[in-house]
Design an enzyme around this catalytic site. Structure first.
Site, mmCIF file in Angstrom:
data_model
loop_
_atom_site.group_PDB
_atom_site.id
_atom_site.type_symbol
_atom_site.label_atom_id
_atom_site.label_comp_id
_atom_site.label_asym_id
_atom_site.label_seq_id
_atom_site.Cartn_x
_atom_site.Cartn_y
_atom_site.Cartn_z
ATOM 1 N N GLY A 140 40.464 -27.979 38.951
ATOM 2 C CA GLY A 140 41.260 -27.897 37.736
ATOM 3 C C GLY A 140 40.825 -28.993 36.781
ATOM 4 C CB CYS A 169 44.709 -21.177 42.995
ATOM 5 S SG CYS A 169 44.235 -22.790 43.654
#
Length: 217
Positions: A140, A169
């Site tokens: 990320g 996720c």
């Protein structure tokens, strides 16, 4: 030259919010002469929800705090035994795009695991690194003022059960795995000693400077 040198800063175990806010301050205060850094951290248990995060992917956080953060992606878990590596880079100066950073992180992790005869791969439609049908590393990033922060989380030797409290996720039923269960690195020290130079090479850094010095921002 600042673009050639990379400082690798060991934080040890630290809370997510403290490191996150320090990343923001570091990024906001840096200038053209500020060198790039990798930050190595082991977080206390926390769920983090990215900017694209949806509430339906949070099943039951229980007694573990949930932090709304400014990285890309959905919800994930950080905890002891997971190697977190943050990329504090001037990507404009380095002429690196987000796709280059993502590919560099994925390639470095795949190469690390290959050294242990673990066959890992990246998915073009779901950033991260996978072994079989299970996910072993999450990614990320955020880019602000031409500079990146946030980074990767590699499961090394941790309690994976908190991942059952979320859709990792954003994928319901996503299985998670870790290095120690596959014959890979057994400790954070072993994993980071191999991963750092692999990722530095992927991103074009030639001189690494390791430190445990605390930042004063």
């Amino acid at each position: 030259m600042p673009q050639e040198k990379l400082t690798v800063r060991h934080w040890g175990q630290a809370s997510y919010e403290h490191v996150w806010h320090t990343m923001q301050a570091f990024t906001d205060q840096r200038d053209a002469d500020t060198g790039d850094e990798f930050w190595l951290v082991e977080h206390l248990p926390v769920f983090t929800q990215g900017q694209a995060g949806k509430a339906e992917h949070i099943i039951n956080v229980g007694d573990i705090p949930l932090v709304q953060t400014d990285r890309g992606g959905q919800v994930t878990y950080h905890g002891p035994g997971q190697l977190v590596l943050y990329l504090l880079l001037d990507v404009r100066r380095k002429q690196l795009g987000v796709r280059h950073l993502v590919t560099g992180m994925e390639t470095a992790i795949v190469s690390l695991l290959a050294d242990y005869q673990i066959e890992a791969y990246a998915k073009p439609d779901a950033p991260g690194v996978y072994v079989g049908d299970s996910k072993i590393a999450s990614l990320g990033l955020r880019v602000r003022r031409g500079c990146s922060f946030h980074g990767l989380a590699l499961n090394v030797n941790m309690d994976l059960t908190p991942f059952l409290r979320i859709n990792p996720c954003g994928y319901a039923g996503m299985a998670m795995t870790q290095c120690c269960a596959l014959g890979g690195p057994q400790t954070l020290e072993e994993a980071q000693s191999r991963l750092v130079p692999l990722l530095a090479e992927q991103l074009g850094y030639q001189h690494l400077y390791y430190t445990t010095e605390k930042l004063k921002l």
